[in-house]
Design a protein around this motif. Structure first.
Motif, PDB file in Angstrom:
ATOM      1  N   ARG A 212      -3.309 -48.098 -16.217  1.00  0.00           N
ATOM      2  CA  ARG A 212      -3.700 -48.690 -14.926  1.00  0.00           C
ATOM      3  C   ARG A 212      -2.653 -48.372 -13.860  1.00  0.00           C
ATOM      4  O   ARG A 212      -2.987 -47.977 -12.743  1.00  0.00           O
ATOM      5  N   THR A 213      -1.397 -48.549 -14.207  1.00  0.00           N
ATOM      6  CA  THR A 213      -0.324 -48.292 -13.232  1.00  0.00           C
ATOM      7  C   THR A 213      -0.295 -46.828 -12.826  1.00  0.00           C
ATOM      8  O   THR A 213      -0.137 -46.496 -11.645  1.00  0.00           O
ATOM      9  N   GLU A 216      -3.029 -46.256 -10.450  1.00  0.00           N
ATOM     10  CA  GLU A 216      -2.712 -46.805  -9.122  1.00  0.00           C
ATOM     11  C   GLU A 216      -1.788 -45.884  -8.332  1.00  0.00           C
ATOM     12  O   GLU A 216      -1.755 -45.915  -7.116  1.00  0.00           O
ATOM     13  N   HIS A 217      -1.024 -45.077  -9.068  1.00  0.00           N
ATOM     14  CA  HIS A 217      -0.139 -44.111  -8.401  1.00  0.00           C
ATOM     15  C   HIS A 217      -0.807 -42.745  -8.270  1.00  0.00           C
ATOM     16  O   HIS A 217      -0.138 -41.753  -7.976  1.00  0.00           O
TER      17      HIS A 217
END
Ligand code: SF4
Length: 346
Positions: A212-213, A216-217
């Motif tokens: 997920r992170t 997001e990036h």
């Protein structure tokens, strides 16, 4: 155990340095709770870029492995066998006797700069996890990624370690100049199963947080759904829950891989099975009677089920906003319906 007194000064140290392909071996233990019971064998390796054997069906030819052994301690890990090549135990020894190539970053930088190196793709995390706990202390990966970035050398990383997020900035920088592929391994989301069969790893939901992170990036990340464990994580409800969770974290792909049990891993896994699920032992012996792999019909069924679920949940490339050169890792993650592979079930 013969390794307990190993130092670079001892006769054994010199003999075993040769075994490790190193000039010297220094043994260390740390008292912190994180590393209790773990012994590190620090070596200065002579070479760091390894060629994948020609018989392998991998889609890459070169790997870099800064560690041997893995404190993530997955019971089924097929890299266990490789510890026997170092005359180390493939059970608890694999989990707790960790070889650390302390000169990996500088050696890689030197080898990447060699005129003989052709700048081919380098895969990491295909033998043992380069973001296992030891990496928190030794911090080899930042130097490795920086070297790859500076040489604009394409690479991929497959991991179960949340520590990869520490190096997010470096990964982004590398992706501006070369092809970078990232994959995270999550075979199932069952908490009870995770605690017993992958006792040293971050929880599945923490690994999905990594995906997920990264998303997001703007970093596309695939999930290797491995291993699917027959009769323990393969019910329709379990497959659905896992694929749904993978979809929810924004993974760009999901690739199922059924448990395989090679010598080294097989004995350790079967002992674990006898302890935790004794009613399954005879069934497993029949299921894996032909060798290391589950029957092909079973592998195909799991693959089909997962692909159908992936389609239902809309997993696929979500490239909008993704840095130009970042894409999911593409190790040879196809279900091994024929022949052996070199890929660990990270
Ligand atoms: S499967 Fe991967 S994470 Fe698990 S012990 Fe093996 S190398 Fe480590």
């Amino acid at each position: 155990m013969r390794w307990e007194n190993l130092t670079s000064d001892s006769e054994h140290g010199r003999a075993d340095a040769a075994l490790f392909g190193a000039d010297a071996v220094t043994t260390r233990t740390f008292d912190t709770p994180e590393f209790r019971g773990i012994t590190f064998h620090e070596i200065r390796a002579r070479s760091i870029i390894n060629r994948v054997p020609a018989v392998s069906r991998m889609s890459f030819q070169w790997t870099v492995n800064p560690y041997r052994g893995c404190s993530h301690a997955c019971v089924y890990c097929f890299a266990r066998k490789t510890h026997s090549y170092l005359d180390l135990d493939t059970g608890l020894g694999f989990d707790s006797q960790i070889v650390v190539k302390t000169n990996a970053p500088e050696l890689l930088r030197r080898q990447l700069g060699s005129r003989r190196w052709q700048g081919e793709h380098i895969a990491m995390g295909t033998n043992v996890d380069c973001y296992q706990r030891a990496e928190g202390r030794y911090r080899l990966m930042p130097g490795i990624i920086a070297a790859l970035r500076d040489h604009a050398n394409p690479f991929s990383i497959l991991t179960k370690g949340t520590l990869i997020l520490r190096d997010l900035e470096l990964i982004e920088q590398a992706a501006q100049v070369t092809d970078v592929g990232i994959s995270v391994s999550v075979g199932f989301t069952d908490q009870e199963l995770w605690r017993t069969v992958e006792p040293g790893t971050p929880a599945p939901e923490r690994r999905l947080d990594v995906v997920r992170t990264l998303a997001e990036h703007g970093i596309g990340c695939g999930v290797l759904m491995a291993p699917v464990i027959p009769f323990l994580s393969d019910s329709p409800a379990q497959l659905r829950a896992t694929v749904r969770a993978i979809a929810a974290c924004g993974a760009t792909s999901v690739t199922p891989l059924v448990l395989h049990l090679r010598p080294g891993a097989r004995e350790w896994f079967m002992a674990w099975l006898g302890q935790h699920h004794p009613y399954l032992v005879a069934r497993y012996e029949r299921f894996y009677a032909e060798g290391s792999y589950a029957p092909k019909w079973y592998q195909r069924r799991i693959t089909r089920q997962v692909h159908e679920l992936a389609e239902e949940y809309g997993i696929g490339p979500t490239r909008a906003g993704m840095p130009r050169r970042i894409r999911p890792a593409e190790p040879a993650e196809e279900p091994p319906v024929t022949g052996p592979t070199q890929l660990t079930l990270l």
